[in-house]
Design a protein around this motif. Structure first.
Motif, mmCIF file in Angstrom:
data_model
loop_
_atom_site.group_PDB
_atom_site.id
_atom_site.type_symbol
_atom_site.label_atom_id
_atom_site.label_comp_id
_atom_site.label_asym_id
_atom_site.label_seq_id
_atom_site.Cartn_x
_atom_site.Cartn_y
_atom_site.Cartn_z
ATOM 1 N N LEU A 221 103.466 98.965 44.211
ATOM 2 C CA LEU A 221 104.238 97.978 43.442
ATOM 3 C C LEU A 221 105.646 98.489 43.202
ATOM 4 O O LEU A 221 105.845 99.645 42.797
ATOM 5 N N TYR A 222 106.600 97.596 43.417
ATOM 6 C CA TYR A 222 108.005 97.853 43.101
ATOM 7 C C TYR A 222 108.548 96.635 42.356
ATOM 8 O O TYR A 222 108.032 95.518 42.526
ATOM 9 N N THR A 223 109.550 96.838 41.546
ATOM 10 C CA THR A 223 110.203 95.674 40.936
ATOM 11 C C THR A 223 110.967 94.932 42.017
ATOM 12 O O THR A 223 111.193 95.473 43.112
ATOM 13 N N THR A 224 111.373 93.720 41.729
ATOM 14 C CA THR A 224 112.104 92.931 42.722
ATOM 15 C C THR A 224 113.448 93.565 43.072
ATOM 16 O O THR A 224 114.032 93.252 44.103
ATOM 17 N N SER A 225 113.925 94.482 42.206
ATOM 18 C CA SER A 225 115.192 95.171 42.491
ATOM 19 C C SER A 225 114.963 96.525 43.152
ATOM 20 O O SER A 225 115.909 97.261 43.417
ATOM 21 N N GLY A 226 113.692 96.869 43.420
ATOM 22 C CA GLY A 226 113.393 98.077 44.171
ATOM 23 C C GLY A 226 113.020 99.294 43.360
ATOM 24 O O GLY A 226 112.943 100.402 43.900
ATOM 25 N N ILE A 227 112.751 99.136 42.063
ATOM 26 C CA ILE A 227 112.329 100.275 41.246
ATOM 27 C C ILE A 227 110.838 100.509 41.459
ATOM 28 O O ILE A 227 110.028 99.594 41.303
ATOM 29 N N LYS A 228 110.472 101.746 41.789
ATOM 30 C CA LYS A 228 109.067 102.045 42.042
ATOM 31 C C LYS A 228 108.272 102.020 40.748
ATOM 32 O O LYS A 228 108.666 102.610 39.742
ATOM 33 N N LEU A 229 107.129 101.319 40.793
ATOM 34 C CA LEU A 229 106.203 101.319 39.678
ATOM 35 C C LEU A 229 104.947 102.117 40.009
ATOM 36 O O LEU A 229 104.436 102.859 39.181
ATOM 37 N N ILE A 230 104.455 101.944 41.245
ATOM 38 C CA ILE A 230 103.308 102.731 41.703
ATOM 39 C C ILE A 230 103.310 102.748 43.225
ATOM 40 O O ILE A 230 103.528 101.716 43.872
ATOM 41 N N ASP A 231 103.094 103.930 43.785
ATOM 42 C CA ASP A 231 103.048 104.058 45.239
ATOM 43 C C ASP A 231 102.415 105.405 45.584
ATOM 44 O O ASP A 231 102.828 106.444 45.069
ATOM 45 N N GLY A 232 101.390 105.371 46.427
ATOM 46 C CA GLY A 232 100.771 106.598 46.894
ATOM 47 C C GLY A 232 100.198 107.462 45.794
ATOM 48 O O GLY A 232 100.240 108.693 45.864
ATOM 49 N N GLY A 233 99.700 106.833 44.726
ATOM 50 C CA GLY A 233 99.127 107.597 43.632
ATOM 51 C C GLY A 233 100.144 108.054 42.601
ATOM 52 O O GLY A 233 99.788 108.625 41.571
ATOM 53 N N SER A 234 101.413 107.815 42.864
ATOM 54 C CA SER A 234 102.472 108.186 41.917
ATOM 55 C C SER A 234 102.795 106.983 41.038
ATOM 56 O O SER A 234 103.159 105.911 41.532
ATOM 57 N N VAL A 235 102.650 107.150 39.712
ATOM 58 C CA VAL A 235 102.861 106.067 38.750
ATOM 59 C C VAL A 235 104.143 106.315 37.961
ATOM 60 O O VAL A 235 104.395 107.435 37.501
ATOM 61 N N ALA A 236 104.949 105.274 37.809
ATOM 62 C CA ALA A 236 106.210 105.393 37.074
ATOM 63 C C ALA A 236 105.953 105.702 35.599
ATOM 64 O O ALA A 236 104.979 105.242 35.018
ATOM 65 N N GLU A 237 106.850 106.492 35.025
ATOM 66 C CA GLU A 237 106.770 106.829 33.605
ATOM 67 C C GLU A 237 107.849 106.062 32.843
ATOM 68 O O GLU A 237 109.021 106.104 33.199
ATOM 69 N N PHE A 238 107.423 105.372 31.790
ATOM 70 C CA PHE A 238 108.343 104.587 30.968
ATOM 71 C C PHE A 238 108.695 105.368 29.705
ATOM 72 O O PHE A 238 107.854 106.066 29.140
ATOM 73 N N SER A 239 109.937 105.199 29.266
ATOM 74 C CA SER A 239 110.374 105.849 28.040
ATOM 75 C C SER A 239 111.124 104.841 27.175
ATOM 76 O O SER A 239 112.122 104.251 27.604
#
Length: 482
Positions: A221-239
């Motif tokens: 999953l990526y945002t429509t602007s290309g920010i990675k949310l999840i890919d290959g087991g790597s999950v984005a961290e939100f702050s």
């Protein structure tokens, strides 16, 4: 065809019929289950070996429709947030037919002023003038408190949405792992894929996403602007750092409110920014733009109203820094401190019915040394002229120009009414689109009549194969007797 070949063909037919019955039964059982996609079983000829080859279970999804539904749902979620905000603000300020609106309160003050001017020696009329002034101040203050409440609600919603995103992304990563494990074991992954799609729908409603399929039935999953949310087991961290109480003085620009970071990078949270289009950006818009503009409009009106009545040329008993009828928390109002004045405006305690109740000062002057000529209407007339005088203001919602107090109140009510109307129109439009596209998706769902017909056909196939096995058995028995 040999008997063994015929028997194998019939047995494969019965096995396929049984597996197909299970798939159809699942469809019928989940006909009303939200997020369930109709299943079909891949069947093909087993070639020279004869019989039926049973393939995998397929989920019947139209990717184009699914993508359109998600885009429409995200837009509907965003417009719902902004529409709710403007509806509530409009309720606070009031509408044309609202007897408790800010504009009506100003009209009531004008009527009470006219009554008091016509009979200045009437304590009852002066008391009424004091009460109407206090009602006007309270209506502005209540509207400002309403803005503050909605702004803090937006802050709370941002916290909740960010926490929900982190949970959904973690669950989505776990679901990818479960699907991979099921694929390796050769198990049906349809149910797991339904759950994964439901998680994606939940994420997409908050931040619109682009979906990419990876090897082994994995989803990125990526945002429509290309920010990675999840890919290959790597999950984005939100702050995001929550502010317990948001005040009018706090903004994201002065650093007193938190922005959003993803993997340590600051993200544009504007409604058309890199995460725009869903409920999260809409909540940031309410907190950082819509409520700030509403506060500015209310502050402009409150500040202008106070200045009109603390002018020494209106009440000659006032000094240069003495408070008038309306005050800044009981004191003199300095227009360089306009921010938040709508929250602080209140009536002078000297004339307030809940205070000293010396309402004769409305006629004789707030700082008069004693009761004067009860027939003198000079100051009362000055109050009326002050309301009608054209003062220069500048506000995004109220406009820039010279306006009387009545025109400012009218502009305030009109502005919020228009914002509410536009927001309602956008909501109705996005709702109609979402409903229409969702209906198309539902058309591809489970049709119980069709599934029952399929079940009857499977029953016929099962019976035919069973009859073939019976015939082969009879032939075998006959051969054994020879």
């Amino acid at each position: 065809m040999s008997l063994s070949t015929a028997l194998n063909s019939a047995m494969s037919g019965i096995t396929a019929a049984g597996r197909s019955t299970s798939v159809v039964s699942d469809n019928l059982a989940n006909a009303l289950t939200e997020g369930y996609y109709r299943r079909t079983l891949d069947l093909s000829s087993n070639g020279a070996a004869g019989g039926v080859s049973i393939g995998s279970v397929q989920r019947m999804i139209d990717p184009a429709i699914q993508k359109s539904v998600r885009a429409a749902e995200a837009n509907f979620a965003a417009t719902s947030v902004t529409s709710d905000f403007y509806a509530r603000i409009s309720e606070q300020v009031g509408t044309v037919n609202d007897g408790y609106s800010v504009a009506q309160r100003l009209t009531d003050l004008e009527s009470a002023l006219i009554e008091a001017t016509s009979l200045p020696d009437s304590d009852a009329r002066l008391n009424d003038l004091s009460m109407q002034a206090e009602e006007l101040a309270m209506s502005i203050q209540d509207a400002a408190e309403g803005v503050a409440t909605l702004r803090n609600k937006a802050e709370d919603s941002i916290v909740s949405l960010v926490d929900g995103l982190e949970t959904d992304l973690k669950n989505l990563n776990d679901m990818n792992k479960k699907i991979l494990a099921a694929e390796i074991r050769g198990q049906d992954t349809s149910g797991l894929e339904d759950q994964r799609d439901n998680l994606i729908d939940s994420i997409n409603e908050v931040i619109p996403v682009q979906i990419y399929q990876r090897d082994n039935n994995q989803t990125a999953l990526y945002t429509t602007s290309g920010i990675k949310l999840i890919d290959g087991g790597s999950v984005a961290e939100f702050s995001f750092d929550e502010t317990p109480l948001v005040t009018p003085y706090m903004t994201i620009d002065n650093g007193q409110l938190s922005g959003l970071e993803i993997d340590g990078k600051s993200i544009d949270t504007s409604i058309n920014g890199r995460i725009g289009g869903g409920s999260l950006a809409a909540q940031f818009h309410v907190r950082d733009v819509a409520s700030v503009q509403a506060q500015e409009d209310l502050d402009t009106m409150a500040g202008d109203l106070i200045e009109r009545f603390q002018d020494p040329t209106v009440d000659t008993t006032l000094g240069a820094t003495d408070p008038g009828i309306f005050t800044d928390g009981g004191g003199f109002y300095d227009n360089t401190n306009e921010l938040g004045i709508a929250n602080r405006i209140e009536i002078n305690s000297t004339i307030a019915m809940s205070g000293d109740a010396e309402t004769w000062r409305l006629r004789d002057g707030l700082n008069a040394t004693g009761i004067g000529n009860k027939g003198d209407t000079t100051i009362l007339n000055n109050y009326g002229a002050a309301l009608e005088a054209s003062n220069t203001i500048s506000s995004a919602g109220l406009g820039t120009g010279d306006y009387s107090a009545y025109e400012i109140a009218s502009n305030l009510m009109t502005n919020f009414t228009q914002e509410n109307t536009w927001a309602e129109q956008e909501l109705a439009f996005s709702s109609a689109i979402f409903s229409d596209i969702q209906a198309r998706e539902l058309e591809q769902g489970v049709d119980t009549d069709s599934e029952l017909q399929t079940l009857m056909m499977i029953e016929t196939i099962y019976a035919a194969n069973a009859r073939m096995i019976q015939a082969i058995d009879e032939m075998m028995q006959e051969l054994m007797r020879l």
